[in-house]
Design an enzyme around this catalytic site. Structure first.
Site, short mmCIF file in Angstrom:
data_model
loop_
_atom_site.label_atom_id
_atom_site.label_comp_id
_atom_site.label_asym_id
_atom_site.label_seq_id
_atom_site.Cartn_x
_atom_site.Cartn_y
_atom_site.Cartn_z
N LYS A 72 1.04 -1.38 -0.38
CA LYS A 72 0.22 -0.19 -0.22
C LYS A 72 1.34 1.07 0.11
O LYS A 72 0.31 2.49 -0.54
CB LYS A 72 -1.14 0.02 1.40
CG LYS A 72 -1.66 1.45 1.20
CD LYS A 72 -2.35 1.52 2.72
CE LYS A 72 -1.63 1.67 3.84
NZ LYS A 72 -1.11 2.86 4.55
N ASN A 73 2.01 1.16 1.09
CA ASN A 73 2.44 2.81 0.92
C ASN A 73 3.42 2.90 0.01
O ASN A 73 4.37 3.54 -0.20
CB ASN A 73 2.91 2.69 2.41
CG ASN A 73 2.10 3.33 3.49
OD1 ASN A 73 0.59 3.49 3.11
ND2 ASN A 73 2.83 2.29 4.63
N CYS A 80 -4.15 12.89 12.86
CA CYS A 80 -4.46 12.15 13.41
C CYS A 80 -4.41 11.42 14.42
O CYS A 80 -4.21 11.78 15.01
CB CYS A 80 -4.46 11.37 11.33
SG CYS A 80 -2.33 10.51 12.03
N ARG A 95 1.26 14.87 12.72
CA ARG A 95 1.68 14.27 11.60
C ARG A 95 1.53 16.10 11.07
O ARG A 95 1.10 16.35 10.01
CB ARG A 95 0.80 13.35 10.94
CG ARG A 95 1.28 12.51 11.85
CD ARG A 95 0.78 11.07 11.45
NE ARG A 95 1.10 10.79 9.81
CZ ARG A 95 0.40 9.67 9.41
NH1 ARG A 95 -0.75 9.33 9.77
NH2 ARG A 95 1.14 9.56 8.13
N ASP A 147 4.82 0.38 11.93
CA ASP A 147 3.52 0.15 10.97
C ASP A 147 3.43 -1.86 11.49
O ASP A 147 2.77 -2.40 11.64
CB ASP A 147 3.46 0.14 9.68
CG ASP A 147 3.41 1.56 9.30
OD1 ASP A 147 2.71 2.42 9.88
OD2 ASP A 147 3.46 1.75 8.39
N ARG A 184 -8.60 -0.42 4.78
CA ARG A 184 -7.62 0.40 4.58
C ARG A 184 -6.16 0.16 3.74
O ARG A 184 -6.05 0.05 2.75
CB ARG A 184 -7.10 1.98 5.11
CG ARG A 184 -8.94 2.47 5.17
CD ARG A 184 -8.48 3.90 6.62
NE ARG A 184 -7.03 4.47 5.71
CZ ARG A 184 -6.26 5.57 5.97
NH1 ARG A 184 -6.87 6.03 7.04
NH2 ARG A 184 -5.84 6.64 5.51
C1 EPZ Z 1 4.45 6.80 6.19
O1 EPZ Z 1 3.84 8.08 6.68
C2 EPZ Z 1 3.48 5.68 6.13
N1 EPZ Z 1 2.42 6.47 4.99
C3 EPZ Z 1 3.36 5.19 7.36
O2 EPZ Z 1 2.35 4.70 7.47
C4 EPZ Z 1 4.65 4.81 8.42
O3 EPZ Z 1 3.99 5.03 9.32
C5 EPZ Z 1 5.74 6.25 8.53
O4 EPZ Z 1 5.83 6.80 7.02
C6 EPZ Z 1 6.83 6.49 9.06
O5 EPZ Z 1 7.46 4.66 8.77
C7 EPZ Z 1 2.30 6.22 3.55
O6 EPZ Z 1 3.73 5.76 3.07
C8 EPZ Z 1 1.93 6.13 2.98
P1 EPZ Z 1 6.76 10.15 8.07
P2 EPZ Z 1 4.93 9.49 6.99
O7 EPZ Z 1 6.94 11.35 7.74
O8 EPZ Z 1 4.96 9.47 5.16
C9 EPZ Z 1 7.31 13.93 10.89
C10 EPZ Z 1 0.30 3.41 7.77
O9 EPZ Z 1 -0.13 2.68 8.42
N2 EPZ Z 1 7.30 14.83 10.20
O10 EPZ Z 1 8.61 9.63 7.95
O11 EPZ Z 1 3.78 10.59 6.93
C11 EPZ Z 1 5.90 12.94 11.92
O12 EPZ Z 1 4.96 13.48 12.04
C12 EPZ Z 1 1.36 4.45 7.76
O13 EPZ Z 1 0.68 2.33 7.16
C13 EPZ Z 1 7.43 16.03 10.37
O14 EPZ Z 1 7.69 16.89 11.81
O15 EPZ Z 1 5.83 9.29 7.76
C14 EPZ Z 1 7.17 12.24 12.25
O16 EPZ Z 1 6.51 11.88 13.24
C15 EPZ Z 1 0.80 5.47 8.95
N3 EPZ Z 1 7.22 16.58 9.77
C16 EPZ Z 1 7.78 11.01 11.52
O17 EPZ Z 1 8.09 12.81 10.88
C17 EPZ Z 1 7.07 16.31 8.34
O18 EPZ Z 1 6.79 17.20 7.36
C18 EPZ Z 1 7.83 10.09 10.64
O19 EPZ Z 1 6.80 10.90 9.22
C19 EPZ Z 1 6.68 14.97 8.10
C20 EPZ Z 1 7.10 13.78 8.66
#
Ligand code: EPZ
Length: 431
Positions: free
Chosen positions: A22-23, A125, A130, A315, A407
């Site tokens: 999915k991701n 969320c 996030r 995850d 999802r």
């Molecule tokens: C991706 O989310 C995945 N989603 C998530 O999977 C997964 O948990 C996550 O990566 C971490 O591996 C998809 O790929 C669609 P991040 P993403 O940006 O890209 C902070 C699932 O269950 N951050 O790596 O949104 C953020 O808040 C989902 O399938 C900022 O502060 O995650 C988090 O604490 C849930 N500012 C950390 O970084 C930003 O601009 C990592 O988030 C972006 C992120």
């Protein structure tokens, strides 16, 4: 609203086919916005988030053609053809972005191709606040002018994007993906430092290369992109879902079963397999996939800390917690990626688990046998952790809010019941 009923406490045994990730699929679908030619994605999973992405792309003007979806067999032979020959709207509206945060991944491609984009801010969320500040700052480094107004990110690059060095203060999968896509059509060279190395990021980069992008350092934390004027179409097969793989590894482990996972890869879940081995689970590769067994004795408590790839994935944290809830001894589970990803704890405790949360860590004291209960969860991985707990528990577990599972897990009940689980979906007729 549908529910899932599980009558637990029976070992899983059999084979489970794993679908496309999915991701990986979500950013890959958004990459279709970068070219007027057709991007064909094979091994596409059939999930609610994929439909939401398709709807988002359709309202941007992308033609979406599904192939092979009538075949019940599974994702092999299935594909989607995405053609963005004209982009009719550069706006991603609140209603779609609210449904799925990954919608923010249209920002980079739209800005790079159309020089403007208006994308709703996703907001918080269930698993944390996030923010998307890293996406925005990165695109500003490429010369975009960005304002936040009325809940929207309004981005313009009237003279096109220009390559730059972007040092991420923290690893972000989504920001790395947005920047990879934007930089592919920017003028000159972009270097992403402290880039995410998740297999899904690598899959996107490989697809962009197949579309004509020039990218070096794929799979490392320093990625160099030399912008090109145009990208072309490509045929790309999506990697197997490592989180679905890890989830079923743990489902077999928690029930003391013996399951072979097909159409998947060991390497992306090597860190998970090593932790499971420490907990007394046997994980081996076979000619056709991965075999997981736990035939003798109880699970042992092991400490786990979530980390960016190649560490233990956030995850799979909720699923691991369900497993540890049934283990012998204690396990400290520390979540370092999201600040609020313990929403499954009170639900697991309702099933008899002994878990105490202290800040970013949860102390899980294994209780051996869980007991069935009605439960509900607020996100995808939390929901599936309750399925795992239900499979191991004595008695009946009813899981509410099944739409979370839809999802990210295709035909979950079919896959588990084919391995001997007593699991069924109940519709109660209400919305
Ligand atoms: C991706 O989310 C995945 N989603 C998530 O999977 C997964 O948990 C996550 O990566 C971490 O591996 C998809 O790929 C669609 P991040 P993403 O940006 O890209 C902070 C699932 O269950 N951050 O790596 O949104 C953020 O808040 C989902 O399938 C900022 O502060 O995650 C988090 O604490 C849930 N500012 C950390 O970084 C930003 O601009 C990592 O988030 C972006 C992120």
């Amino acid at each position: 609203m549908d529910k899932i009923r599980i009558r637990g406490n029976r070992p899983l045994s059999g084979k489970i086919a794993i679908g496309g990730a999915k991701n990986a699929a979500l950013p890959l679908m958004m990459a279709s916005l970068l070219t007027d030619a057709t991007l064909t994605l094979a091994n596409i999973p059939y999930l609610a988030d994929i439909t939401t992405s398709a709807n988002l792309l359709i309202q941007h003007g992308v033609s979406v053609k599904w192939r092979g979806f009538r075949a019940k067999a599974g994702p092999e032979g299935r594909s989607v053809e995405l053609t963005a020959d004209t982009i009719s709207s550069t706006e991603a509206p609140y209603d779609l972005v609210r449904k799925m945060r990954a919608s923010v991944l249209v920002l980079g491609p739209l800005l790079a191709r159309c020089r403007e984009a208006r994308v709703s801010l996703p907001g918080g969320c269930a698993i944390g606040t996030r923010p998307v500040d890293l996406h925005i700052k990165g695109l500003e480094r490429l010369g975009a002018e960005i304002d936040l107004a009325g809940g929207y990110i309004q981005a313009r690059a009237p003279h096109g994007l220009k390559g730059a060095e972007i040092v991420f203060p923290q690893v972000s999968v989504g920001a790395t993906e947005n920047l990879l896509m934007a930089a592919s059509l920017a003028e000159g060279e972009t270097v992403l430092v402290n880039a995410a190395r998740e297999p899904e990021v690598v899959d996107l980069a490989n697809c962009l290369v197949a579309m004509g992008a020039q990218i070096e350092g794929i799979g490392s934390d320093r990625v160099k992109i030399t912008g090109v004027e145009r990208l072309h179409g490509a045929n790309h097969s999506i990697i197997p879902d490592r989180i679905e793989t890890g989830t079923y590894l743990m489902a077999a482990a928690i029930t003391g079963g013996d399951v072979e996972l097909l159409n998947t890869l060991y390497e992306p879940i090597a860190a998970v397999a090593r932790i499971l081995e420490g907990a007394g689970v046997e994980v081996t590769t076979t000619e056709t996939g991965i075999r997981v067994r736990r035939e003798n004795g109880r699970l042992l408590g092991v400490d786990v800390m979530t980390e960016p790839f190649p560490g233990f994935p956030t995850d799979l944290q909720a699923q691991m917690m369900a497993l540890m809830a049934t283990a012998e001894g204690a396990a400290m589970i520390t979540e370092t990626i999201f600040e609020n990803r313990f929403m499954h704890v009170p639900e697991l405790c309702r099933m008899g688990a002994n878990i105490n949360v202290h800040g970013a860590s949860a102390m899980v004291r294994g209780v051996g046998q869980l007991t069935g209960a009605p439960v509900m969860a607020t996100d995808l991985r939390a929901s599936v952790s309750l399925v795992l707990a239900g499979l191991a528990a004595k008695g009946e577990t009813i899981i509410n809010r099944v739409y979370h599972l839809d999802r990210g897990y295709e035909r979950l009940e079919d896959k588990l019941s084919a391995c001997g689980a007593e699991i069924e979906r109940l519709g109660d007729g209400s919305e």
